[in-house]
Design a protein around this motif. Structure first.
Motif, PDB file in Angstrom:
ATOM      1  N   ALA A   1     -11.674  42.808 -29.802  1.00  0.00           N
ATOM      2  CA  ALA A   1     -10.347  42.901 -30.497  1.00  0.00           C
ATOM      3  C   ALA A   1     -10.767  42.683 -32.034  1.00  0.00           C
ATOM      4  CB  ALA A   1      -9.301  41.847 -29.896  1.00  0.00           C
ATOM      5  N   SER A   2      -9.962  43.059 -32.839  1.00  0.00           N
ATOM      6  CA  SER A   2      -9.690  42.899 -34.484  1.00  0.00           C
ATOM      7  C   SER A   2      -8.472  42.188 -34.534  1.00  0.00           C
ATOM      8  CB  SER A   2      -9.880  44.112 -35.062  1.00  0.00           C
ATOM      9  OG  SER A   2     -11.242  44.686 -34.814  1.00  0.00           O
ATOM     10  N   ILE A   3      -8.665  41.042 -35.031  1.00  0.00           N
ATOM     11  CA  ILE A   3      -7.457  40.264 -35.344  1.00  0.00           C
ATOM     12  C   ILE A   3      -7.172  39.623 -36.860  1.00  0.00           C
ATOM     13  CG2 ILE A   3      -6.403  37.873 -34.797  1.00  0.00           C
ATOM     14  CD1 ILE A   3      -8.017  38.000 -31.943  1.00  0.00           C
ATOM     15  N   GLY A   4      -6.014  40.040 -37.093  1.00  0.00           N
ATOM     16  CA  GLY A   4      -5.666  39.781 -38.489  1.00  0.00           C
ATOM     17  C   GLY A   4      -4.741  38.512 -38.401  1.00  0.00           C
ATOM     18  N   ILE A   5      -4.856  37.548 -39.288  1.00  0.00           N
ATOM     19  CA  ILE A   5      -3.962  36.246 -39.196  1.00  0.00           C
ATOM     20  C   ILE A   5      -3.294  35.895 -40.540  1.00  0.00           C
ATOM     21  CG2 ILE A   5      -4.121  33.728 -38.665  1.00  0.00           C
ATOM     22  CD1 ILE A   5      -6.551  34.436 -37.192  1.00  0.00           C
ATOM     23  N   SER A   6      -2.034  35.637 -40.477  1.00  0.00           N
ATOM     24  CA  SER A   6      -1.491  35.403 -41.604  1.00  0.00           C
ATOM     25  C   SER A   6      -0.605  33.905 -41.291  1.00  0.00           C
ATOM     26  CB  SER A   6      -0.065  36.121 -42.121  1.00  0.00           C
ATOM     27  OG  SER A   6       0.449  36.606 -41.093  1.00  0.00           O
ATOM     28  N   PHE A   7      -0.400  33.155 -42.219  1.00  0.00           N
ATOM     29  CA  PHE A   7       0.149  31.771 -42.275  1.00  0.00           C
ATOM     30  C   PHE A   7       1.397  31.547 -43.042  1.00  0.00           C
ATOM     31  CE2 PHE A   7      -4.557  31.250 -41.382  1.00  0.00           C
ATOM     32  CZ  PHE A   7      -4.365  30.422 -40.225  1.00  0.00           C
ATOM     33  N   TYR A   8       2.089  30.473 -42.408  1.00  0.00           N
ATOM     34  CA  TYR A   8       3.253  30.380 -43.060  1.00  0.00           C
ATOM     35  C   TYR A   8       3.658  28.970 -43.081  1.00  0.00           C
ATOM     36  CZ  TYR A   8       8.687  30.403 -44.190  1.00  0.00           C
ATOM     37  OH  TYR A   8       9.666  30.050 -44.741  1.00  0.00           O
ATOM     38  N   PRO A   9       4.109  28.168 -43.976  1.00  0.00           N
ATOM     39  CA  PRO A   9       4.796  28.801 -45.243  1.00  0.00           C
ATOM     40  C   PRO A   9       4.026  28.997 -46.156  1.00  0.00           C
ATOM     41  CG  PRO A   9       4.983  26.245 -45.048  1.00  0.00           C
ATOM     42  CD  PRO A   9       4.640  26.735 -43.763  1.00  0.00           C
ATOM     43  N   GLN A  10       4.106  29.775 -47.134  1.00  0.00           N
ATOM     44  CA  GLN A  10       3.200  30.248 -48.291  1.00  0.00           C
ATOM     45  C   GLN A  10       4.064  30.056 -49.527  1.00  0.00           C
ATOM     46  OE1 GLN A  10       2.797  34.504 -47.835  1.00  0.00           O
ATOM     47  NE2 GLN A  10       1.862  34.450 -45.745  1.00  0.00           N
ATOM     48  N   THR A  11       3.342  30.158 -50.873  1.00  0.00           N
ATOM     49  CA  THR A  11       3.809  29.882 -52.071  1.00  0.00           C
ATOM     50  C   THR A  11       5.220  30.312 -52.209  1.00  0.00           C
ATOM     51  OG1 THR A  11       1.531  29.560 -52.817  1.00  0.00           O
ATOM     52  CG2 THR A  11       3.261  29.747 -54.340  1.00  0.00           C
TER      53      THR A  11
ATOM     54  N   VAL B   1       0.581  33.998 -37.510  1.00  0.00           N
ATOM     55  CA  VAL B   1       0.774  35.382 -36.933  1.00  0.00           C
ATOM     56  C   VAL B   1      -0.442  35.906 -36.674  1.00  0.00           C
ATOM     57  CG1 VAL B   1       1.955  37.568 -37.067  1.00  0.00           C
ATOM     58  CG2 VAL B   1       3.393  35.326 -37.523  1.00  0.00           C
ATOM     59  N   ALA B   2      -0.819  36.341 -35.518  1.00  0.00           N
ATOM     60  CA  ALA B   2      -2.105  37.049 -35.200  1.00  0.00           C
ATOM     61  C   ALA B   2      -1.650  38.510 -34.806  1.00  0.00           C
ATOM     62  CB  ALA B   2      -2.922  36.216 -34.258  1.00  0.00           C
ATOM     63  N   TYR B   3      -2.281  39.559 -35.660  1.00  0.00           N
ATOM     64  CA  TYR B   3      -2.046  40.837 -35.339  1.00  0.00           C
ATOM     65  C   TYR B   3      -3.217  41.431 -34.490  1.00  0.00           C
ATOM     66  CZ  TYR B   3       0.134  45.653 -35.738  1.00  0.00           C
ATOM     67  OH  TYR B   3       0.747  46.688 -35.269  1.00  0.00           O
ATOM     68  N   ILE B   4      -3.173  41.842 -33.262  1.00  0.00           N
ATOM     69  CA  ILE B   4      -4.397  42.171 -32.416  1.00  0.00           C
ATOM     70  C   ILE B   4      -4.369  43.670 -32.016  1.00  0.00           C
ATOM     71  CG2 ILE B   4      -5.434  41.472 -30.489  1.00  0.00           C
ATOM     72  CD1 ILE B   4      -3.691  38.931 -30.195  1.00  0.00           C
ATOM     73  N   ASP B   5      -5.491  44.274 -32.381  1.00  0.00           N
ATOM     74  CA  ASP B   5      -5.756  45.526 -32.025  1.00  0.00           C
ATOM     75  C   ASP B   5      -6.997  45.772 -31.151  1.00  0.00           C
ATOM     76  OD1 ASP B   5      -4.858  48.435 -32.713  1.00  0.00           O
ATOM     77  OD2 ASP B   5      -6.868  48.411 -32.782  1.00  0.00           O
TER      78      ASP B   5
ATOM     79  N   GLN C   1      -8.547  44.702 -42.140  1.00  0.00           N
ATOM     80  CA  GLN C   1      -9.800  44.415 -42.872  1.00  0.00           C
ATOM     81  C   GLN C   1     -10.772  43.582 -41.816  1.00  0.00           C
ATOM     82  OE1 GLN C   1      -9.878  44.378 -46.096  1.00  0.00           O
ATOM     83  NE2 GLN C   1     -12.005  43.682 -46.108  1.00  0.00           N
ATOM     84  N   ALA C   2     -10.123  43.153 -40.608  1.00  0.00           N
ATOM     85  CA  ALA C   2     -11.401  42.719 -39.667  1.00  0.00           C
ATOM     86  C   ALA C   2     -12.155  44.033 -39.051  1.00  0.00           C
ATOM     87  CB  ALA C   2     -10.402  41.944 -38.583  1.00  0.00           C
ATOM     88  N   LYS C   3     -11.235  45.276 -38.983  1.00  0.00           N
ATOM     89  CA  LYS C   3     -11.886  46.283 -38.518  1.00  0.00           C
ATOM     90  C   LYS C   3     -13.176  46.790 -39.341  1.00  0.00           C
ATOM     91  CE  LYS C   3      -9.091  47.935 -35.102  1.00  0.00           C
ATOM     92  NZ  LYS C   3      -9.426  48.340 -33.735  1.00  0.00           N
ATOM     93  N   LEU C   4     -12.575  46.683 -40.780  1.00  0.00           N
ATOM     94  CA  LEU C   4     -13.551  47.113 -41.774  1.00  0.00           C
ATOM     95  C   LEU C   4     -14.840  46.067 -41.652  1.00  0.00           C
ATOM     96  CD1 LEU C   4     -11.583  48.070 -44.650  1.00  0.00           C
ATOM     97  CD2 LEU C   4     -12.660  49.435 -43.201  1.00  0.00           C
ATOM     98  N   GLU C   5     -14.621  44.957 -41.327  1.00  0.00           N
ATOM     99  CA  GLU C   5     -15.746  43.868 -41.339  1.00  0.00           C
ATOM    100  C   GLU C   5     -16.809  44.097 -40.104  1.00  0.00           C
ATOM    101  OE1 GLU C   5     -16.590  41.602 -43.474  1.00  0.00           O
ATOM    102  OE2 GLU C   5     -15.002  42.460 -44.936  1.00  0.00           O
ATOM    103  N   GLY C   6     -16.585  44.938 -39.236  1.00  0.00           N
ATOM    104  CA  GLY C   6     -17.248  45.137 -38.059  1.00  0.00           C
ATOM    105  C   GLY C   6     -16.622  45.032 -36.720  1.00  0.00           C
ATOM    106  N   LYS C   7     -15.334  44.591 -36.672  1.00  0.00           N
ATOM    107  CA  LYS C   7     -14.589  44.537 -35.512  1.00  0.00           C
ATOM    108  C   LYS C   7     -14.792  43.264 -34.570  1.00  0.00           C
ATOM    109  CE  LYS C   7     -13.838  49.683 -35.089  1.00  0.00           C
ATOM    110  NZ  LYS C   7     -14.024  50.970 -34.113  1.00  0.00           N
ATOM    111  N   ASN C   8     -14.229  42.885 -33.409  1.00  0.00           N
ATOM    112  CA  ASN C   8     -14.612  41.872 -32.662  1.00  0.00           C
ATOM    113  C   ASN C   8     -14.711  40.610 -33.384  1.00  0.00           C
ATOM    114  OD1 ASN C   8     -15.113  40.464 -30.237  1.00  0.00           O
ATOM    115  ND2 ASN C   8     -17.390  40.802 -30.404  1.00  0.00           N
ATOM    116  N   ARG C   9     -13.673  40.475 -34.338  1.00  0.00           N
ATOM    117  CA  ARG C   9     -13.489  39.263 -35.240  1.00  0.00           C
ATOM    118  C   ARG C   9     -12.197  39.135 -35.625  1.00  0.00           C
ATOM    119  NH1 ARG C   9     -17.808  39.911 -38.430  1.00  0.00           N
ATOM    120  NH2 ARG C   9     -18.440  41.499 -37.116  1.00  0.00           N
ATOM    121  N   PHE C  10     -11.944  38.030 -36.266  1.00  0.00           N
ATOM    122  CA  PHE C  10     -10.648  37.702 -36.918  1.00  0.00           C
ATOM    123  C   PHE C  10     -10.718  37.646 -38.329  1.00  0.00           C
ATOM    124  CE2 PHE C  10     -12.103  33.463 -35.717  1.00  0.00           C
ATOM    125  CZ  PHE C  10     -11.833  32.740 -36.855  1.00  0.00           C
ATOM    126  N   TYR C  11      -9.737  37.761 -39.295  1.00  0.00           N
ATOM    127  CA  TYR C  11      -9.640  37.966 -40.662  1.00  0.00           C
ATOM    128  C   TYR C  11      -8.318  37.342 -41.119  1.00  0.00           C
ATOM    129  CZ  TYR C  11     -10.706  39.351 -45.555  1.00  0.00           C
ATOM    130  OH  TYR C  11     -10.607  39.416 -46.704  1.00  0.00           O
TER     131      TYR C  11
END
Length: 817
Positions: free
Chosen positions: A383-393, A295-299, A411-421
Motif C-alpha cells: 500500500a501507498s499511504i498519504g496522511i494529512s493532519f488536523y487542525p492546521q494553521t 486522515v490516511a488515504y490508502i491505495d 507522493q508515497a507512490k513516487l517515493e517507491g510505494k509500500n510506504r506512507f507520506y
C-alpha cells in the motif's frame, strides 16, 4: 317532513283482518309518516325485499304463517333482512316471546293492542337495533383490527385486549388481564422517558410516538403507540385506550436503507457519505478538545495485477480480507472506509500530536502487505499511504483534508510505494526552498566541500579498536563545518542522496587503501539512505568499487541501514543483505529499538550487527524503562547470535553499566569524538580504556537487580525535586523502607545488606531530609531553598558511590569465580 323521516313497515301477516287493523293503527295519526307493505307469507316478503335497494325500517312478523311457524319464522326472516323485527303474537305466551327475541327479534307485541303501543314498539325496536348494531360494529372493529388495542383502568391495569395484541406481543388475553402494560418493557428506554410520557398524558390526555417493547419470547420489537385518556362525565380519567402497530419490519427496512446509504456493499466498510459525516464530527471535536486527527488515504500497490491475473472474484475477496485486517489494526473509535476500487481512507482520531499516529501508519502498511491465502492462492500486495493532519494553521473543509491525504498518497507512490507520506500544507513554499537548498548542496558536492570524519568503535573491556564509523561533514564556505542534520534531510527524497552515498563509499575505499599502506586495517561503517538501497544496480556498483580498490578487503566494509528503513521493505533489504554477505560485506541495523524491534523482523533481516540507538544509552542512568530496553536488546542480540554495539556513550558510567549488561562494543563522545582521518592513527596509539571498564563484566541477575534499584533511586530523587519546586502535584513515597530501593534492599541477603550499610545510611538520611522538606511545604513555610536540595543531592551522590563500589566488588568476585 323530509323523506328520511318516513318509516317503511313490512307487515308479514296472513290474517287479512289483523293486517287491516295494524295498518289503521299505524296510519291513523296525521303526524305519522309510515308506509305499510303487507305480505301474507315469508315467500312473498322475500320477493318484495329482493326487488328493493333499501331495507324496511322495521318488520312486523306473525309467528304462524302458511310457510313457517314458531321461532323458525324469526330465524328465516332474519336471514332475509337486517331490519329490526317485532314479533306479533296473538297469545300471551311470555316464554314463546322470549324465544322469539333470542332467535333474532328486537321486541314482541300482542295483537289487538292500542295504536300508540304499536307505534312505540316500532320506534323502540328501531332505536334498540341501531344501538346493538353500533355495539356489534365496535366489537367487530375491536376484534378484527390489525392494530393492537389495549384498554386499561385509570391505574393502568389491563381490562381488555384484542386479538392483534396477542398476535404482536405473544401474550394470550387471559395472561394479561389485570396486569400492567409494563410487562412489555424492553429496557431500551430509561425512567425519564416514561415519566415524560405520563406527564404528557396527564396534561393533554394524549400521547403518541415510537417505543421499543419486548414480546413474551424475549424478542424486542418496535411499535408506533397512541394512548388516549377516556374521561367520565365529571372530567376524571376513567380509562386509557392504547393502539399500537408493530413497525419492526419498517425499522429493519430503514436500517437496511441506512446501511446501503452509508456502507460499502462489498466490504461492509463505511462509504464516502458516512466518512464525510464522521470526519465533520471529528474535526469539530478536534477544535473543541484541542486534539489532533489524521486522515490516511490508502491505495493498494499491485492490485490491478491480481485482478488481471486471477479475475475480479479473487480480487473482491482480497479487498474484503484486507479491509478486515485494516479494521483490526486500528481502534474502535477510528473509521476505515472504502471509496471504491482499491482506494480506502482511514480516519484516526484523538492524538496529542502527529507522532502518536505513526504506529497506526505502520500497522496499516502491515495489514495491506502481509501475504493472504485465498482459494488456494497466496496473494500479496502493498500500500501507498498519504496522511494529512488536523487542525492546521488555516481552517479547511473535510473534503479538502481528504484531498490533501490523496496528494500525499501519490507522493508515497513516487517515493517507491509500500510506504506512507505526510502531507505538508506549506509544501509549495517548502518545495521552492528545498529546490534551492538541494541545488546548493549539489554545488557543494561538485565543489569538493564535503569531508569525512571518523568516530572510533571500541571494545570497552579489552580496549581493542574494532572499527570506525564514517560521518560526513559539510565544510561550508560561510557557515563553517556543518553536521549531517543540517543538510542530509533536505536530500533524503532526492536523487542527490544517492550521489552523496556513492561519494562517501568512494572516499571510504580510498581512505581504507591509504590506511592499509600504513599498516592500519580497521573496518569502516557507512550509513546508506533508503534511496540508495533501492537503486537498481547497487550490488554491481559495490563490486565495481572493490575491483577499483583491490587492497581493501570486503570485511573492512560494513554498511549501516536504519531499522525503520529496513522495515519499509523487508523482502528487498533482506535480499540485499544476503547478496552483500555473499561477497564478504556485512550489514548493521542502525538505531535499533526505535522501530518495532520484532523477533520476526530480526529473524528475516540477516544483519551481522545490531546498533543500539543513542537515546536509550543517554537516559539509562535515570530511566528504568530505557535500562530495561537495553537489557532486552542485548539479550535479543545474544539469542540471535548478532553482534551488538551501543551508540552515545557519553560518561564513564555509561560504559560501565553497558558492560554490566553484557555489551562490550560501543562508540560515543565519552570514548572519542568524530575526527579527521589523519588523526585516527595517533588516537589509536594513545587509546586506553578506563580501569573500571577493564574490571567490569556482565552481572548476574541478582546484581542487575541492584543496578535497577540504583536507577530507581535516581528517579525517586528527581520526582521529589519536581514536587519541592512546585512542578508536580504529588510527591513520591517518603518512607525509606517503602520506596522501591528500600523494598529491594530489604529482600537481599544479610551479607549484601551489610555491604550496603553505608549506602542505606545515606538512603535513610535522604528520605528523612525529604520528609522534612515536604512537611515544611505542607505547613506553607515556603520553598525549602537551594541549600537543602543540594544537601540531598550530595547525600545521593555518596549513596551512589557506595553502591557502585559494592557493585564493582561483586563483579570482581564474579570474574574471579
Amino acid at each position: 317532513m323530509s323523506r328520511q323521516a318516513i318509516r317503511t313497515v313490512l307487515l308479514i301477516e296472513d290474517e287479512p283482518g289483523d293486517a287491516m287493523l295494524i295498518r289503521l293503527q299505524l296510519q291513523e295519526s296525521q303526524e305519522s309518516h309510515i308506509d305499510v307493505v303487507t305480505c301474507a307469507s315469508l315467500a312473498d316478503a322475500d320477493s318484495w325485499l329482493k326487488e328493493r335497494d333499501e331495507e324496511p325500517s322495521v318488520v312486523l312478523l306473525d309467528l304462524n304463517l302458511p310457510d313457517s311457524t314458531g321461532t323458525e319464522t324469526v330465524k328465516r326472516c332474519r336471514e332475509m333482512t337486517a331490519a329490526p323485527i317485532v314479533v306479533l303474537t296473538g297469545l300471551d305466551d311470555l316464554a314463546a316471546s322470549h324465544l322469539a327475541i333470542e332467535s333474532g327479534a328486537e321486541d314482541y307485541l300482542s295483537k289487538g293492542g292500542d295504536a300508540q303501543a304499536v307505534r312505540r314498539a316500532i320506534e323502540f325496536a328501531i332505536l334498540r337495533h341501531q344501538r346493538e348494531g353500533d355495539a356489534r360494529l365496535a366489537k367487530t372493529v375491536f376484534t378484527h383490527a390489525r392494530e393492537a388495542i389495549t384498554i386499561t383502568d385509570a391505574n393502568g391495569n389491563i381490562l381488555e385486549v384484542n386479538d392483534a395484541f396477542s398476535r404482536i406481543t405473544g401474550y394470550p388475553r387471559q395472561e394479561v388481564i389485570g396486569q400492567n402494560p409494563s410487562i412489555l418493557k424492553s429496557g431500551h428506554h430509561d425512567d425519564a422517558f416514561y415519566r415524560a410520557m405520563w406527564e404528557r398524558l396527564r396534561l393533554d390526555g394524549y400521547w403518541e410516538g415510537e417505543i421499543w417493547n419486548r414480546r413474551k419470547s424475549g424478542e424486542s420489537y418496535a411499535e408506533y403507540l397512541t394512548i388516549s385518556a377516556v374521561r367520565d362525565a365529571r372530567g376524571r380519567i376513567h380509562q386509557y385506550v392504547a393502539l399500537f402497530a408493530d413497525i419492526t419490519p419498517q425499522k429493519e427496512h430503514e436500517a437496511r436503507l441506512r446501511h446501503i446509504a452509508h456502507y460499502d456493499a462489498l466490504t461492509g466498510l463505511a462509504n464516502r457519505t458516512l466518512l464525510a459525516d464522521r470526519l465533520h464530527q471529528a474535526m469539530a471535536r478536534s477544535r473543541r478538545w484541542q486534539r489532533q486527527i489524521a486522515v490516511a488515504y490508502i491505495d493498494l500497490d499491485g492490485f490491478k495485477s491480481v485482478n488481471d491475473t486471477h479475475g475480479h472474484a479473487i480480487g473482491d475477496k482480497l479487498l474484503v480480507a484486507i479491509a478486515q485486517r485494516m479494521t483490526r489494526s486500528v481502534r474502535e473509535e477510528d473509521t476505515i472506509s472504502r471509496l471504491g476500487g482499491d482506494e480506502f481512507v482511514a480516519l484516526l482520531t484523538d492524538f496529542r500530536d502527529s507522532s502518536e499516529c505513526l504506529s497506526f501508519s505502520y500497522r496499516l502498511l502491515a495489514a495491506c502487505s502481509e501475504p493472504l491465502s485465498i482459494d488456494g492462492l497466496t496473494l500479496q500486495v502493498s500500500a501507498s499511504i498519504g496522511i494529512s493532519f488536523y487542525p492546521q494553521t488555516d481552517e479547511i473543509e473535510p473534503e479538502q483534508l481528504i484531498r490533501q491525504a490523496d496528494q500525499a498518497m501519490y507522493q508515497a507512490k513516487l517515493e517507491g510505494k509500500n510506504r506512507f507520506y505526510e502531507f505538508d500544507h506549506n509544501r509549495e513554499h517548502h518545495v521552492r526552498n528545498r529546490h534551492k537548498e538541494i541545488e546548493e548542496i549539489r554545488q557543494a558536492l561538485s565543489g569538493n566541500q564535503f569531508v569525512l570524519y571518523y568516530q572510533p568503535q571500541v571494545n570497552m573491556k579489552t580496549g581493542a579498536v574494532i572499527g570506525m564509523e564514517a560521518l560526513i561533514r559539510w565544510q561550508h564556505p560561510e557557515q563553517g563545518l556543518l553536521l549531517p542534520v543540517k543538510f542530509l534531510p533536505q536530500v533524503e527524497r532526492d536523487r542527490l542522496a544517492v550521489e552523496i552515498d556513492y561519494w562517501v563509499l568512494r572516499h571510504v575505499f580510498e581512505q581504507l587503501q591509504t590506511w592499509r599502506r600504513s599498516g592500519l586495517t580497521a573496518s569502516v561503517s557507512i550509513n546508506l539512505s533508503s534511496r540508495t538501497l533501492h537503486t537498481e544496480g547497487f550490488i554491481e556498483n559495490l563490486n565495481s568499487m572493490m575491483a577499483t580498490y583491490p587492497r581493501v578487503q570486503p570485511r573492512q566494509i560494513k554498511l549501516e541501514v536504519l531499522e525503520s528503513t529496513a522495515l519499509d521493505d523487508i523482502p528487498h533489504v533482506s535480499q540485499l543483505i544476503r547478496q552483500c554477505n555473499e561477497i564478504g560485506v556485512s550489514f548493521s541495523l542502525d538505531d535499533f529499538g526505535t522501530g518495532y524491534s520484532s523477533l520476526t523482523y530480526l529473524k528475516r533481516l540477516p544483519a551481522a550487527q545490531i546498533k543500539i540507538d543513542r537515546s536509550f544509552v543517554r537516559d539509562m542512568l535515570s530511566e528504568p524503562d530505557d535500562l530495561a530496553i537495553l537489557e532486552a536488546i542485548i539479550g535479543l542480540s545474544s539469542a540471535f547470535s548478532r553482534e551488538v554495539i551501543a551508540e552515545g556513550v557519553e560518561q564513564l558510567e555509561h560504559g560501565e553499566v553497558l558492560l554490566c549488561l553484557g555489551c562490550e562494543l560501543a562508540q560515543g563522545h565519552g570514548i572519542a569524538r568524530p575526527m579527521p582521518a589523519a588523526e585516527i592513527p595517533e588516537w589509536i596509539a594513545q587509546w586506553r580504556p578506563p580501569e573500571t571498564w577493564k574490571k567490569a563484566g556482565k552481572l548476574s541477575q541478582e546484581m542487575l537487580a541492584m543496578l535497577y534499584a540504583e536507577v530507581d533511586h535516581r528517579v525517586w530523587l528527581d520526582e521529589l525535586k519536581h514536587y519541592l519546586r512546585g512542578e508536580a502535584e504529588t510527591h513520591p513515597e517518603l518512607d525509606g523502607h517503602q520506596c522501591r530501593f528500600g523494598l529491594w534492599l530489604e529482600r537481599q541477603p544479610q551479607a549484601l545488606q551489610a555491604l550496603l550499610a553505608e549506602a542505606d545510611k545515606c538512603h535513610i538520611s535522604i528520605h528523612n531530609l525529604g520528609k522534612q522538606l515536604v512537611d515544611a511545604i505542607n505547613k506553607e513555610e515556603g520553598y525549602p531553598g537551594r541549600d537543602s536540595i543540594q544537601r540531598m543531592e550530595r547525600l545521593s551522590q555518596q549513596m551512589n558511590q557506595h553502591i557502585i563500589q559494592v557493585r564493582r566488588a561483586q563483579a570482581d568476585q564474579q570474574v574471579d569465580a
